[in-house]
Write a protein that holds these residues in place. Structure first.
Motif, PDB file in Angstrom:
ATOM      1  N   UNK A 182      18.030  51.198  50.828  1.00 27.27           N
ATOM      2  CA  UNK A 182      17.600  50.374  49.855  1.00 27.27           C
ATOM      3  C   UNK A 182      16.941  51.075  48.603  1.00 27.27           C
ATOM      4  N   UNK A 183      17.261  52.415  48.472  1.00 28.04           N
ATOM      5  CA  UNK A 183      16.719  53.318  47.514  1.00 28.04           C
ATOM      6  C   UNK A 183      17.373  52.699  46.094  1.00 28.04           C
ATOM      7  N   UNK A 184      16.463  52.381  45.046  1.00 27.03           N
ATOM      8  CA  UNK A 184      16.642  51.922  43.844  1.00 27.03           C
ATOM      9  C   UNK A 184      17.663  52.793  43.119  1.00 27.03           C
ATOM     10  N   UNK A 185      18.755  52.336  42.789  1.00 25.64           N
ATOM     11  CA  UNK A 185      19.784  53.121  41.978  1.00 25.64           C
ATOM     12  C   UNK A 185      20.801  53.764  42.920  1.00 25.64           C
ATOM     13  N   UNK A 186      20.935  53.833  44.150  1.00 22.42           N
ATOM     14  CA  UNK A 186      21.737  54.477  45.052  1.00 22.42           C
ATOM     15  C   UNK A 186      22.406  53.304  45.894  1.00 22.42           C
ATOM     16  N   UNK A 202      31.534  56.503  53.342  1.00 15.81           N
ATOM     17  CA  UNK A 202      31.719  57.967  52.927  1.00 15.81           C
ATOM     18  C   UNK A 202      30.684  58.636  52.710  1.00 15.81           C
ATOM     19  N   UNK A 203      29.935  57.863  51.708  1.00 13.90           N
ATOM     20  CA  UNK A 203      29.093  58.719  50.996  1.00 13.90           C
ATOM     21  C   UNK A 203      27.514  57.795  50.542  1.00 13.90           C
ATOM     22  N   UNK A 204      26.644  58.561  50.032  1.00 11.05           N
ATOM     23  CA  UNK A 204      25.535  58.019  49.202  1.00 11.05           C
ATOM     24  C   UNK A 204      25.668  58.224  47.905  1.00 11.05           C
ATOM     25  N   UNK A 205      25.811  57.406  46.779  1.00 13.61           N
ATOM     26  CA  UNK A 205      25.999  57.722  45.482  1.00 13.61           C
ATOM     27  C   UNK A 205      25.002  57.045  44.408  1.00 13.61           C
TER      28      UNK A 205
END
Length: 496
Positions: free
Chosen positions: A299-303, A308-311
């Motif tokens: 739940x990291x804001x903007x991510x 496959x990935x965290x972007x």
């Protein structure tokens, strides 16, 4: 290479003098003989030392798990590192608040170079080492490059060669021993012990290792993606400042090198005294309000996270990816891990100018969220230009345009160098040393920038957390310019 010169242990401290370092830098053979010899050794090492890297979904990283409460990525042993979330607030910064993934690796690793005299010249024992994130596979690395998890055997692999010489360097201690930071934009309070230890007597040279003079390493610094980040940071910590360098290195062949020699002389003038510089750094650390809070990765804001990935939602900055690795010539034959994959090639540059005949470097008091002490001295420019399309115009680095528009004749050093391939996937920066135009200047009381001499930088490198890792790389590159020579040999390496 034959027998080492015997030296009494009591002379270990005098053995660290800059003149011995300078003599090793002068030992810089040019021509086809060194090229062929190095190429043959490096090609042979590449046959035995390799990695095969496959991208895999984050949930399929063997030995890693996603914490069900926080979404943080962590190893099942609790060792190595975790990927967490970080919330950052810098009220007076061009970007006052943001959130990002960050690597939390509280262990202090060892980055060490073993040195020994042969025929009166110091040589450095270096390793041809491959990391899964290296853009071009094999690179020249320190004698020892190990995290605490590595050298305490958490990975279950073979012992780290030569480590015992750094854990017990003898009664007189190492020649260099200082804790230094890593990238504060990607690591939370990450530090490594940078060491140089002198050996006496016989040292067995294991497969994949080779003795180099400092001059040979300086030549290889000019080759793209060849001398790795960990080697560069240790080399920068060598005591390379003395009024007598010209005696060892020969007279300079142009005005730039003449000014560089004077810059290495502690008795030469400087625009600002070292006491003034230290006060400026303390003031920057005191006035800068940085509020950092570790938060869940989920739940990291903007991510956002996919299998496959965290972007970032903008598609900029970097991704967190997963890789599975098979390796030859390493302590462990296979493993899996998360990695940081930057978007775009960065620019890391020193602007220099001669002030009263003494070369000065424009240093930036830079704030990064992961620094232990808020501010460290950074290069004049340190950025990934592609990222600024997604940031306010006020965030654009102040001297980036001057670097990018520099006349080629003013560029004294240029090389694309990789950052640490154990945590970063294909992280590369264009490293540049540029003679600035005559009208490039900053006010004496500028809060963010100061002109400094090389001997001042060398003095600060005796202590922790003054120069960041990009600045340390450029200090090593700047020192390589003291001795003119041919370009480094071209080594063919395939991108995996």
């Amino acid at each position: 290479m034959t027998e080492a010169t015997a030296r009494p242990a009591s002379r270990r401290r005098t053995a660290a003098t800059p003149l011995r370092v300078a003599a090793s830098a002068r030992a810089r053979p040019d021509g086809p003989a060194f090229r062929q010899d190095f190429h043959d050794w490096f090609a042979e090492a590449a046959k035995r030392t390799f990695t095969w890297v496959e991208r895999v979904p984050l949930d399929e990283l063997a030995g890693w798990r996603t914490d069900p409460g926080t979404g943080n990525l962590r190893h099942h042993t609790g060792g190595f590192f975790t990927v967490e979330g970080l919330e950052v607030r810098i009220p007076d910064g061009p970007v006052p608040a943001w959130s990002q993934p960050i690597i939390n690796q509280p262990e202090i690793g060892v980055l060490g170079i073993l040195v020994q005299e042969f025929d009166g010249i110091l040589h450095c024992l270096m390793q041809a080492k491959v990391e899964p994130g290296n853009a071009n596979g094999l690179q020249i690395s320190p004698t020892v490059q190990a995290t605490r998890s590595n050298y305490t055997g958490v990975h279950g692999g073979r012992p780290v060669p030569y480590l015992e010489l750094f854990r017990d360097p003898g009664p007189d201690g190492p020649l260099v021993d200082v804790r230094q930071s890593e990238q504060g934009s990607a690591f939370h309070h990450k530090r490594n012990r940078n060491m140089v230890v002198e050996a006496y007597g016989d040292v067995e040279v294991h497969e994949g290792f080779r003795w180099f003079t400092l001059g040979e390493l300086h030549r290889l610094l000019a080759e793209d993606d060849l001398v790795n980040m960990d080697a560069r940071t240790v080399l920068s910590c060598l005591p390379f400042a003395d009024a007598r360098l010209a005696r060892e290195l020969g007279p300079p062949d142009d005005e730039f090198r003449a000014a560089l020699f004077r810059s290495c002389d502690p008795s030469a003038g400087a625009r600002h005294s070292l006491d003034s510089v230290l006060s400026w750094i303390t003031e920057a650390r005191t006035r800068t309000e940085v509020r950092v809070r570790r938060v869940p990765l989920a739940g990291l804001p903007g991510w956002h996270r996919t299998p496959e990935r965290i972007s970032h939602e903008s598609g900029a900055f970097f991704d967190v990816i997963g890789v599975r690795v098979e390796a030859g010539g390493r302590e462990v034959a296979q493993w899996a891990q998360p990695m940081i994959e930057p978007h775009g090639t960065g620019v890391v540059a020193f602007l220099t100018r001669s002030i009263d005949g003494v070369l000065h470097v424009l240093m930036h008091a830079r704030v990064e969220a992961g620094y232990t002490d808020v501010v460290e001295l950074a290069p004049t420019v340190q950025c990934t230009p592609d990222s600024y399309a997604h940031l306010p115009g006020s965030a654009r680095p102040r001297f980036l345009d001057a670097v990018e528009a520099a006349d080629p004749g003013r560029i004294r050093f240029r090389s694309v160098l990789s950052e640490e391939g154990g945590r970063f996937h294909h992280a590369r920066n264009r490293y540049l040393i540029v003679e600035s135009d005559a009208d490039t200047d900053v006010a004496p009381d500028d809060p963010d920038y100061r002109w400094m001499t090389v001997h001042q930088l060398v003095e600060l490198l005796r202590h922790s957390h003054y120069l960041n890792i990009q600045a340390r790389s450029l200090v090593a590159c700047l020192q390589s310019l003291l001795v003119p020579g041919e370009p480094a040999p071209t080594v063919e390496r395939k991108v995996p």
